[in-house]
Design a protein around this motif. Sequence first.
Motif, PDB file in Angstrom:
ATOM      1  N   LEU A  79       0.829  -1.204   0.000  1.00  0.00           N
ATOM      2  CA  LEU A  79       0.000   0.000   0.000  1.00  0.00           C
ATOM      3  C   LEU A  79       0.865   1.257   0.000  1.00  0.00           C
ATOM      4  O   LEU A  79       0.594   2.216  -0.724  1.00  0.00           O
ATOM      5  N   TYR A  80       1.913   1.234   0.821  1.00  0.00           N
ATOM      6  CA  TYR A  80       2.823   2.382   0.891  1.00  0.00           C
ATOM      7  C   TYR A  80       3.512   2.612  -0.454  1.00  0.00           C
ATOM      8  O   TYR A  80       3.555   3.740  -0.964  1.00  0.00           O
ATOM      9  N   GLU A  81       4.069   1.568  -1.029  1.00  0.00           N
ATOM     10  CA  GLU A  81       4.848   1.709  -2.257  1.00  0.00           C
ATOM     11  C   GLU A  81       3.967   2.127  -3.434  1.00  0.00           C
ATOM     12  O   GLU A  81       4.383   2.940  -4.270  1.00  0.00           O
ATOM     13  N   GLU A  82       2.755   1.593  -3.507  1.00  0.00           N
ATOM     14  CA  GLU A  82       1.846   1.990  -4.586  1.00  0.00           C
ATOM     15  C   GLU A  82       1.507   3.474  -4.492  1.00  0.00           C
ATOM     16  O   GLU A  82       1.526   4.195  -5.501  1.00  0.00           O
ATOM     17  N   LYS A  83       1.199   3.944  -3.297  1.00  0.00           N
ATOM     18  CA  LYS A  83       0.855   5.356  -3.130  1.00  0.00           C
ATOM     19  C   LYS A  83       2.071   6.243  -3.345  1.00  0.00           C
ATOM     20  O   LYS A  83       1.968   7.303  -3.996  1.00  0.00           O
ATOM     21  N   SER A  84       3.201   5.832  -2.832  1.00  0.00           N
ATOM     22  CA  SER A  84       4.420   6.625  -2.997  1.00  0.00           C
ATOM     23  C   SER A  84       4.788   6.768  -4.467  1.00  0.00           C
ATOM     24  O   SER A  84       5.141   7.866  -4.934  1.00  0.00           O
ATOM     25  N   ASN A  85       4.673   5.690  -5.222  1.00  0.00           N
ATOM     26  CA  ASN A  85       4.968   5.744  -6.663  1.00  0.00           C
ATOM     27  C   ASN A  85       3.983   6.646  -7.392  1.00  0.00           C
ATOM     28  O   ASN A  85       4.365   7.403  -8.297  1.00  0.00           O
ATOM     29  N   ALA A  86       2.721   6.589  -7.008  1.00  0.00           N
ATOM     30  CA  ALA A  86       1.715   7.431  -7.669  1.00  0.00           C
ATOM     31  C   ALA A  86       1.965   8.916  -7.392  1.00  0.00           C
ATOM     32  O   ALA A  86       1.815   9.765  -8.285  1.00  0.00           O
ATOM     33  N   LEU A  87       2.348   9.240  -6.158  1.00  0.00           N
ATOM     34  CA  LEU A  87       2.578  10.640  -5.799  1.00  0.00           C
ATOM     35  C   LEU A  87       3.757  11.252  -6.528  1.00  0.00           C
ATOM     36  O   LEU A  87       3.788  12.464  -6.777  1.00  0.00           O
ATOM     37  N   SER A  88       4.728  10.430  -6.889  1.00  0.00           N
ATOM     38  CA  SER A  88       5.948  10.954  -7.519  1.00  0.00           C
ATOM     39  C   SER A  88       5.682  11.580  -8.883  1.00  0.00           C
ATOM     40  O   SER A  88       6.489  12.373  -9.381  1.00  0.00           O
ATOM     41  N   SER A  89       4.533  11.268  -9.488  1.00  0.00           N
ATOM     42  CA  SER A  89       4.230  11.803 -10.820  1.00  0.00           C
ATOM     43  C   SER A  89       3.176  12.910 -10.789  1.00  0.00           C
ATOM     44  O   SER A  89       2.730  13.368 -11.833  1.00  0.00           O
ATOM     45  N   ILE A  90       2.779  13.352  -9.595  1.00  0.00           N
ATOM     46  CA  ILE A  90       1.745  14.380  -9.460  1.00  0.00           C
ATOM     47  C   ILE A  90       2.390  15.735  -9.175  1.00  0.00           C
ATOM     48  O   ILE A  90       3.248  15.855  -8.300  1.00  0.00           O
ATOM     49  N   ALA A  91       1.972  16.742  -9.908  1.00  0.00           N
ATOM     50  CA  ALA A  91       2.496  18.093  -9.673  1.00  0.00           C
ATOM     51  C   ALA A  91       1.967  18.619  -8.340  1.00  0.00           C
ATOM     52  O   ALA A  91       0.822  18.370  -7.973  1.00  0.00           O
ATOM     53  N   TYR A  92       2.805  19.349  -7.628  1.00  0.00           N
ATOM     54  CA  TYR A  92       2.370  19.881  -6.337  1.00  0.00           C
ATOM     55  C   TYR A  92       1.913  21.324  -6.469  1.00  0.00           C
ATOM     56  O   TYR A  92       2.203  22.019  -7.447  1.00  0.00           O
ATOM     57  N   ASP A  93       1.153  21.765  -5.453  1.00  0.00           N
ATOM     58  CA  ASP A  93       0.654  23.136  -5.391  1.00  0.00           C
ATOM     59  C   ASP A  93       1.433  23.916  -4.347  1.00  0.00           C
ATOM     60  O   ASP A  93       1.793  23.387  -3.289  1.00  0.00           O
ATOM     61  N   VAL A 167      -0.798   4.322   3.534  1.00  0.00           N
ATOM     62  CA  VAL A 167      -1.185   5.221   2.447  1.00  0.00           C
ATOM     63  C   VAL A 167      -1.077   6.672   2.908  1.00  0.00           C
ATOM     64  O   VAL A 167      -0.539   7.531   2.197  1.00  0.00           O
ATOM     65  N   ALA A 168      -1.568   6.950   4.103  1.00  0.00           N
ATOM     66  CA  ALA A 168      -1.439   8.301   4.648  1.00  0.00           C
ATOM     67  C   ALA A 168       0.025   8.657   4.863  1.00  0.00           C
ATOM     68  O   ALA A 168       0.446   9.792   4.598  1.00  0.00           O
ATOM     69  N   TYR A 169       0.808   7.681   5.340  1.00  0.00           N
ATOM     70  CA  TYR A 169       2.228   7.967   5.553  1.00  0.00           C
ATOM     71  C   TYR A 169       2.925   8.336   4.249  1.00  0.00           C
ATOM     72  O   TYR A 169       3.747   9.271   4.217  1.00  0.00           O
ATOM     73  N   ALA A 170       2.609   7.635   3.163  1.00  0.00           N
ATOM     74  CA  ALA A 170       3.205   7.988   1.873  1.00  0.00           C
ATOM     75  C   ALA A 170       2.893   9.437   1.529  1.00  0.00           C
ATOM     76  O   ALA A 170       3.742  10.170   0.994  1.00  0.00           O
ATOM     77  N   GLY A 171       1.668   9.892   1.865  1.00  0.00           N
ATOM     78  CA  GLY A 171       1.288  11.268   1.582  1.00  0.00           C
ATOM     79  C   GLY A 171       2.035  12.285   2.417  1.00  0.00           C
ATOM     80  O   GLY A 171       2.547  13.279   1.890  1.00  0.00           O
ATOM     81  N   VAL A 172       2.138  12.053   3.728  1.00  0.00           N
ATOM     82  CA  VAL A 172       2.830  13.025   4.575  1.00  0.00           C
ATOM     83  C   VAL A 172       4.330  13.020   4.303  1.00  0.00           C
ATOM     84  O   VAL A 172       4.979  14.071   4.306  1.00  0.00           O
TER      85      VAL A 172
END
Length: 360
Positions: A79-93, A167-172
């Motif tokens: 769960l962590y790795e899937e979310k972390s990989n997804a976040l790496s391609s999202i532009a931040y605000d 999943v939350a940890y990958a986000g923070v």
Amino acid sequence: MCPLEYHNIMPKANTTRHLVASLLLMILYMYLHVFVFMAAETRTEVPKQFDAPDVTELFPWRPKGLKLPSGWDARAQMLYEEKSNALSSIAYDNITFGSAPHRGEISTVGLAYLAKGNWEKDTFAIFEKYVNANETIVVDFGTWIGPTLLHHGSFSKHSFGIEADPVAYAGVEHNVNINRGRPWGKHITVESGCVSSPEDAGLTEMKARENSAGNSMSSIGEKVFQDNGKYVKWSVWCYTLPKIFEDYWGIKKPYKDVMIKVDVESYECKLIPSFYEWLKDDLHLPKMFISFHPQISPCKDDEYEGVLRFLRLYDHVYLGDAEEFLVRDATIDDFKARVNSKNGIVIYQNAHRERLVGAS
């Protein structure tokens, strides 16, 4: 070593008496071994201990660079790795939020709504009042994807966060890392793991509603928000807060200017009473901001009594930082009638009062 030396009890040739005695001794020796083995197999299981010395060896996997072994099982790691990989391609605000003098810019994924200033503005106001800029150490759990951690982390002496939901940890983790280049970016530490009472410390099951990991509502308690009986579950290692303070984060007593935010989705009913033994003999107590969740699961009466016992260590107990709650003579029914999911509780000592922003 065996308790009997076989060469001393072997029978002498043609001596029946010695043969019988030796056989009896050997039978007794075998009986004792069987008895000890059976006793070992049926002994009461030793409770799991939060200070297990081999926790790092048991759970060597953790997100890169962290000190605190999370104890996550294969599902949590995935769960962590899937979310972390997804976040790496999202532009931040880049957004600006908070109030002067603590209003500042942060980079974020998933927190753009904070710029509108409507989300839990009273929560941010509490941090701005109780965190002394560049002096207060703040401990924030569960920290979810980081809205409060990034806020007080931008002006505290140092802010520590801990989040057990992978999943939350990958986000923070992602939100903290994209702010590392800011002047305050290195003043934030966030770890994966769980805070618990001593009796729950060790490897523990955590759950969220099915398909809802990362939504800020996961818990090690019996229920989760809007519980429908369908869950996603994973294992996590739980530590007591003094264990984390002393052995991992180097936060030592006396806690003259430390603030702790507790938001653990109804597990506060078990956690807060356990703080009494930790802090009962201390002159300097940490400021705390505690969220209660009776809408998920209200505390039992003995747990409310434990909460009140702990709160009575403090000079001031406020409901939502607006109304002082006179805890000395309060009953369980008084507390249950006043506490709710919207106000939370702020507690502090007289020694803190003169440093509070806007205090009279």
